[in-house]
Design a protein around this motif. Structure first.
Motif, PDB file in Angstrom:
ATOM      1  N   ASN A  73      -3.733   2.810  -4.132  1.00 15.88           N
ATOM      2  CA  ASN A  73      -2.387   3.158  -3.895  1.00 15.88           C
ATOM      3  C   ASN A  73      -2.104   4.573  -3.197  1.00 15.88           C
ATOM      4  O   ASN A  73      -1.145   4.869  -3.095  1.00 15.88           O
ATOM      5  N   ALA A  74      -3.083   5.283  -3.099  1.00 12.64           N
ATOM      6  CA  ALA A  74      -3.257   6.462  -2.526  1.00 12.64           C
ATOM      7  C   ALA A  74      -2.742   6.682  -0.999  1.00 12.64           C
ATOM      8  O   ALA A  74      -3.085   5.760  -0.124  1.00 12.64           O
ATOM      9  N   GLU A  75      -1.752   7.523  -0.722  1.00 10.92           N
ATOM     10  CA  GLU A  75      -1.256   7.685   0.603  1.00 10.92           C
ATOM     11  C   GLU A  75      -2.354   8.523   1.450  1.00 10.92           C
ATOM     12  O   GLU A  75      -2.437   7.969   2.790  1.00 10.92           O
ATOM     13  N   HIS A  76      -2.994   9.405   0.881  1.00 11.89           N
ATOM     14  CA  HIS A  76      -3.795  10.149   1.627  1.00 11.89           C
ATOM     15  C   HIS A  76      -5.127  10.026   1.018  1.00 11.89           C
ATOM     16  O   HIS A  76      -5.740  10.794   0.176  1.00 11.89           O
ATOM     17  N   SER A 116       0.910  -1.146   0.110  1.00 11.09           N
ATOM     18  CA  SER A 116      -0.060   0.017  -0.187  1.00 11.09           C
ATOM     19  C   SER A 116       0.826   1.154  -0.002  1.00 11.09           C
ATOM     20  O   SER A 116       1.972   1.374   0.376  1.00 11.09           O
ATOM     21  N   PHE A 117       0.452   2.358  -0.422  1.00  9.26           N
ATOM     22  CA  PHE A 117       0.824   3.613  -0.400  1.00  9.26           C
ATOM     23  C   PHE A 117       2.117   3.797  -1.386  1.00  9.26           C
ATOM     24  O   PHE A 117       3.447   4.279  -1.027  1.00  9.26           O
ATOM     25  N   MET A 118       1.945   2.882  -2.487  1.00  6.29           N
ATOM     26  CA  MET A 118       2.934   2.896  -3.402  1.00  6.29           C
ATOM     27  C   MET A 118       2.374   3.157  -4.809  1.00  6.29           C
ATOM     28  O   MET A 118       1.707   2.292  -5.283  1.00  6.29           O
ATOM     29  N   TRP A 119       2.632   4.259  -5.340  1.00  2.63           N
ATOM     30  CA  TRP A 119       1.986   4.335  -6.591  1.00  2.63           C
ATOM     31  C   TRP A 119       3.119   3.859  -7.515  1.00  2.63           C
ATOM     32  O   TRP A 119       4.229   3.810  -7.650  1.00  2.63           O
ATOM     33  N   GLY A 141      -1.136  -2.612  -4.054  1.00  2.00           N
ATOM     34  CA  GLY A 141      -1.970  -1.724  -3.411  1.00  2.00           C
ATOM     35  C   GLY A 141      -2.936  -2.299  -2.467  1.00  2.00           C
ATOM     36  O   GLY A 141      -2.899  -3.707  -2.337  1.00  2.00           O
ATOM     37  N   LYS A 142      -3.941  -1.493  -2.074  1.00  2.00           N
ATOM     38  CA  LYS A 142      -4.801  -2.307  -1.075  1.00  2.00           C
ATOM     39  C   LYS A 142      -6.128  -2.571  -1.732  1.00  2.00           C
ATOM     40  O   LYS A 142      -6.766  -1.734  -2.304  1.00  2.00           O
ATOM     41  N   GLU A 189      -2.336  14.178  -5.313  1.00  3.92           N
ATOM     42  CA  GLU A 189      -3.507  13.432  -5.385  1.00  3.92           C
ATOM     43  C   GLU A 189      -4.456  14.275  -4.350  1.00  3.92           C
ATOM     44  O   GLU A 189      -5.696  14.199  -4.433  1.00  3.92           O
ATOM     45  N   GLN A 232       4.049  10.960  -8.033  1.00  2.00           N
ATOM     46  CA  GLN A 232       4.819   9.536  -7.553  1.00  2.00           C
ATOM     47  C   GLN A 232       4.765   8.827  -8.710  1.00  2.00           C
ATOM     48  O   GLN A 232       5.602   7.923  -8.916  1.00  2.00           O
TER      49      GLN A 232
END
Length: 250
Positions: free
Chosen positions: A113-116, A5-8, A156-157, A92, A73
Protein backbone atom coordinates in the motif's frame (compact mmCIF):
# COMPACT_ATOMS: atom_id res chain seq x y z
CA UNK A 1 -6.82 -7.64 -13.62
CA UNK A 2 -6.53 -4.28 -11.88
CA UNK A 3 -4.73 -3.92 -8.57
CA UNK A 4 -5.28 -0.91 -6.35
CA UNK A 5 -2.06 0.73 -5.23
CA UNK A 6 -0.98 3.71 -3.20
CA UNK A 7 -4.08 3.38 -1.01
CA UNK A 8 -3.68 2.76 2.69
CA UNK A 9 -6.63 0.81 4.05
CA UNK A 10 -8.63 2.34 6.86
CA UNK A 11 -7.83 0.96 10.30
CA UNK A 12 -11.55 0.31 10.87
CA UNK A 13 -11.64 -2.07 7.90
CA UNK A 14 -8.46 -3.82 9.05
CA UNK A 15 -9.88 -4.24 12.55
CA UNK A 16 -13.10 -5.63 11.10
CA UNK A 17 -11.26 -8.18 8.98
CA UNK A 18 -9.17 -9.54 11.84
CA UNK A 19 -12.24 -9.84 14.05
CA UNK A 20 -14.02 -11.93 11.41
CA UNK A 21 -13.67 -15.71 11.24
CA UNK A 22 -11.78 -15.43 7.96
CA UNK A 23 -9.40 -12.93 9.53
CA UNK A 24 -8.79 -15.15 12.53
CA UNK A 25 -7.97 -18.10 10.28
CA UNK A 26 -5.61 -15.97 8.15
CA UNK A 27 -3.88 -14.62 11.26
CA UNK A 28 -3.38 -18.12 12.63
CA UNK A 29 -1.53 -19.46 9.57
CA UNK A 30 0.52 -16.31 8.96
CA UNK A 31 1.46 -16.10 12.64
CA UNK A 32 2.74 -19.67 12.50
CA UNK A 33 5.10 -18.80 9.67
CA UNK A 34 6.27 -15.59 11.32
CA UNK A 35 7.13 -17.54 14.46
CA UNK A 36 8.93 -20.21 12.47
CA UNK A 37 11.13 -17.56 10.85
CA UNK A 38 11.70 -15.74 14.17
CA UNK A 39 11.79 -18.48 16.84
CA UNK A 40 13.93 -16.52 19.32
CA UNK A 41 13.46 -12.79 19.98
CA UNK A 42 14.52 -12.68 23.62
CA UNK A 43 15.65 -9.25 24.77
CA UNK A 44 15.10 -7.60 21.40
CA UNK A 45 13.17 -4.53 20.23
CA UNK A 46 10.48 -5.49 17.69
CA UNK A 47 8.59 -2.90 15.66
CA UNK A 48 5.61 -3.59 13.43
CA UNK A 49 4.95 -1.27 10.49
CA UNK A 50 1.63 -1.02 8.67
CA UNK A 51 -0.96 -3.10 10.51
CA UNK A 52 1.20 -5.67 12.28
CA UNK A 53 -0.40 -5.75 15.73
CA UNK A 54 -2.21 -9.10 15.16
CA UNK A 55 1.23 -10.68 14.81
CA UNK A 56 3.14 -8.87 17.56
CA UNK A 57 1.31 -10.25 20.58
CA UNK A 58 3.13 -13.60 20.37
CA UNK A 59 6.43 -11.82 21.10
CA UNK A 60 5.32 -9.73 24.10
CA UNK A 61 6.63 -12.02 26.84
CA UNK A 62 9.99 -12.60 25.14
CA UNK A 63 11.03 -9.36 23.48
CA UNK A 64 12.37 -6.43 25.43
CA UNK A 65 9.93 -4.10 23.66
CA UNK A 66 7.16 -4.55 21.08
CA UNK A 67 5.98 -1.38 19.35
CA UNK A 68 3.80 -0.61 16.35
CA UNK A 69 3.78 2.20 13.82
CA UNK A 70 0.69 2.82 11.71
CA UNK A 71 0.73 5.15 8.69
CA UNK A 72 -1.07 8.46 9.10
CA UNK A 73 -3.27 7.77 6.07
CA UNK A 74 -4.46 4.51 7.63
CA UNK A 75 -5.39 5.73 11.08
CA UNK A 76 -4.54 4.22 14.43
CA UNK A 77 -6.04 1.93 17.02
CA UNK A 78 -5.08 1.32 20.63
CA UNK A 79 -2.89 -1.74 21.25
CA UNK A 80 -2.53 -3.89 23.26
CA UNK A 81 -5.96 -4.19 24.81
CA UNK A 82 -6.34 -3.04 28.39
CA UNK A 83 -2.67 -2.05 28.60
CA UNK A 84 -0.66 1.10 28.04
CA UNK A 85 -0.74 2.02 24.37
CA UNK A 86 2.32 1.10 22.28
CA UNK A 87 1.10 2.33 18.89
CA UNK A 88 1.73 5.66 17.17
CA UNK A 89 1.10 7.31 13.82
CA UNK A 90 4.00 8.19 11.57
CA UNK A 91 4.85 8.99 7.99
CA UNK A 92 5.96 5.82 6.21
CA UNK A 93 9.14 7.60 5.09
CA UNK A 94 9.96 9.18 8.47
CA UNK A 95 9.97 6.58 11.23
CA UNK A 96 10.24 7.98 14.77
CA UNK A 97 13.27 5.94 15.84
CA UNK A 98 16.97 6.62 16.21
CA UNK A 99 19.48 5.11 13.82
CA UNK A 100 20.29 1.43 14.53
CA UNK A 101 17.68 1.23 17.32
CA UNK A 102 15.42 -1.62 16.12
CA UNK A 103 16.36 -5.32 16.19
CA UNK A 104 13.40 -6.74 14.24
CA UNK A 105 11.09 -4.90 11.84
CA UNK A 106 7.86 -6.62 10.73
CA UNK A 107 6.02 -5.19 7.72
CA UNK A 108 2.40 -6.32 7.34
CA UNK A 109 -0.19 -4.53 5.16
CA UNK A 110 2.57 -2.02 4.48
CA UNK A 111 4.63 -2.57 1.36
CA UNK A 112 1.70 -3.26 -0.97
CA UNK A 113 0.00 0.00 0.00
CA UNK A 114 2.98 2.32 0.37
CA UNK A 115 3.19 5.34 -1.89
CA UNK A 116 6.91 5.88 -1.27
CA UNK A 117 8.33 2.36 -1.29
CA UNK A 118 11.99 3.26 -1.77
CA UNK A 119 11.88 5.90 0.97
CA UNK A 120 10.17 3.49 3.35
CA UNK A 121 12.82 0.87 2.71
CA UNK A 122 15.60 3.40 3.28
CA UNK A 123 14.02 4.28 6.62
CA UNK A 124 13.84 0.60 7.49
CA UNK A 125 17.56 0.30 6.74
CA UNK A 126 18.32 3.38 8.85
CA UNK A 127 16.50 2.27 12.01
CA UNK A 128 17.62 -1.37 11.96
CA UNK A 129 20.56 -2.37 14.12
CA UNK A 130 23.70 -3.70 12.48
CA UNK A 131 22.52 -7.28 12.91
CA UNK A 132 18.86 -6.33 12.50
CA UNK A 133 16.33 -8.39 10.57
CA UNK A 134 13.29 -7.32 8.59
CA UNK A 135 10.39 -9.57 7.62
CA UNK A 136 8.01 -8.53 4.85
CA UNK A 137 4.55 -10.10 4.64
CA UNK A 138 2.80 -9.25 1.36
CA UNK A 139 0.04 -10.61 -0.89
CA UNK A 140 1.30 -13.06 -3.50
CA UNK A 141 0.89 -12.41 -7.21
CA UNK A 142 0.24 -16.12 -7.77
CA UNK A 143 -2.24 -16.66 -4.98
CA UNK A 144 -6.01 -16.37 -4.97
CA UNK A 145 -6.11 -13.83 -2.14
CA UNK A 146 -4.72 -11.01 -4.31
CA UNK A 147 -7.53 -11.59 -6.82
CA UNK A 148 -10.44 -10.85 -4.50
CA UNK A 149 -11.14 -7.76 -2.40
CA UNK A 150 -12.72 -9.85 0.34
CA UNK A 151 -9.67 -9.22 2.55
CA UNK A 152 -6.88 -6.64 2.94
CA UNK A 153 -4.64 -9.00 0.97
CA UNK A 154 -6.78 -8.25 -2.07
CA UNK A 155 -5.87 -4.56 -1.96
CA UNK A 156 -2.71 -2.84 -3.09
CA UNK A 157 0.12 -4.28 -5.19
CA UNK A 158 0.88 -8.00 -4.86
CA UNK A 159 4.43 -9.29 -5.09
CA UNK A 160 6.28 -12.42 -6.10
CA UNK A 161 9.17 -13.70 -4.01
CA UNK A 162 11.59 -12.67 -6.74
CA UNK A 163 10.18 -9.13 -6.81
CA UNK A 164 10.60 -8.82 -3.06
CA UNK A 165 14.17 -10.10 -3.22
CA UNK A 166 15.01 -7.65 -6.00
CA UNK A 167 13.54 -4.75 -4.02
CA UNK A 168 15.50 -5.81 -0.94
CA UNK A 169 18.78 -6.03 -2.83
CA UNK A 170 18.17 -2.62 -4.42
CA UNK A 171 17.70 -1.10 -0.96
CA UNK A 172 20.77 -2.65 0.66
CA UNK A 173 19.32 -5.74 2.29
CA UNK A 174 20.39 -9.38 1.96
CA UNK A 175 17.38 -11.71 1.50
CA UNK A 176 17.54 -14.73 3.79
CA UNK A 177 14.52 -16.95 4.39
CA UNK A 178 11.25 -17.11 2.47
CA UNK A 179 7.87 -18.64 3.28
CA UNK A 180 4.27 -18.72 2.13
CA UNK A 181 0.87 -19.08 3.78
CA UNK A 182 -2.88 -18.99 3.05
CA UNK A 183 -3.58 -21.81 0.60
CA UNK A 184 -7.32 -21.94 1.24
CA UNK A 185 -9.55 -19.87 -1.07
CA UNK A 186 -10.52 -16.50 0.45
CA UNK A 187 -14.12 -17.08 1.47
CA UNK A 188 -16.44 -16.63 4.44
CA UNK A 189 -17.91 -20.07 3.80
CA UNK A 190 -18.15 -22.05 7.01
CA UNK A 191 -17.20 -25.25 5.22
CA UNK A 192 -14.02 -23.73 3.79
CA UNK A 193 -13.06 -22.13 7.09
CA UNK A 194 -13.55 -25.42 8.93
CA UNK A 195 -11.36 -27.25 6.40
CA UNK A 196 -8.65 -24.55 6.35
CA UNK A 197 -5.96 -26.76 7.99
CA UNK A 198 -6.48 -29.38 5.26
CA UNK A 199 -6.12 -26.74 2.54
CA UNK A 200 -2.95 -25.48 4.19
CA UNK A 201 -1.36 -28.92 4.39
CA UNK A 202 -2.32 -29.90 0.86
CA UNK A 203 -1.24 -26.56 -0.56
CA UNK A 204 2.21 -26.78 0.99
CA UNK A 205 2.65 -30.30 -0.33
CA UNK A 206 1.21 -30.07 -3.84
CA UNK A 207 1.14 -26.36 -4.78
CA UNK A 208 3.82 -24.75 -2.62
CA UNK A 209 4.06 -21.57 -4.74
CA UNK A 210 0.33 -20.86 -4.67
CA UNK A 211 0.05 -19.45 -1.15
CA UNK A 212 -1.94 -16.24 -0.86
CA UNK A 213 0.81 -14.53 1.14
CA UNK A 214 4.56 -14.42 0.57
CA UNK A 215 7.14 -13.64 3.25
CA UNK A 216 10.78 -12.76 2.84
CA UNK A 217 13.18 -12.12 5.69
CA UNK A 218 16.27 -9.99 5.08
CA UNK A 219 19.20 -8.72 7.05
CA UNK A 220 20.75 -5.32 6.78
CA UNK A 221 23.90 -5.02 4.70
CA UNK A 222 26.18 -3.64 7.37
CA UNK A 223 28.95 -3.02 4.84
CA UNK A 224 26.67 -0.81 2.73
CA UNK A 225 26.87 2.95 2.89
CA UNK A 226 24.08 4.92 4.51
CA UNK A 227 21.40 5.60 1.86
CA UNK A 228 22.10 8.87 0.09
CA UNK A 229 18.62 10.32 0.36
CA UNK A 230 18.05 10.85 4.04
CA UNK A 231 14.76 12.06 5.39
CA UNK A 232 15.16 15.65 6.51
CA UNK A 233 11.65 16.32 7.67
CA UNK A 234 10.94 16.41 11.37
CA UNK A 235 9.85 13.02 12.68
CA UNK A 236 6.61 13.68 14.51
CA UNK A 237 4.60 11.01 16.24
CA UNK A 238 0.90 11.60 16.82
CA UNK A 239 -0.29 9.55 19.76
CA UNK A 240 -3.80 8.09 19.73
CA UNK A 241 -5.07 10.43 22.45
CA UNK A 242 -4.70 13.31 20.03
CA UNK A 243 -6.77 11.80 17.22
CA UNK A 244 -9.93 9.86 16.53
CA UNK A 245 -9.68 6.27 17.75
CA UNK A 246 -11.58 3.36 16.28
CA UNK A 247 -11.43 1.00 19.24
CA UNK A 248 -8.92 -1.63 20.31
CA UNK A 249 -7.46 -3.81 17.61
CA UNK A 250 -6.65 -7.51 17.73
Amino acid sequence: MCYLSFMWLDVVDLNGFYRSQLGKVARHFIKQQVRQIWPDVAGQTIVGLGYATPYLKQFEKEADRTLAIMPAQQGVTHWPREKANRVALSDEAALPFDDYSVDRLLLVHALENAEHVQQMMREAWRVLAGNGRMLIVAPSRRGLWARRDISPFGMGKPYSVQQLKLLLKETQFDPQQEARALYMPPSHSGILLHSAPVWERMGRQWLPRMGGVVMVEARKQIYAATPARRVTKRRLVVVPSAIRESGSGP
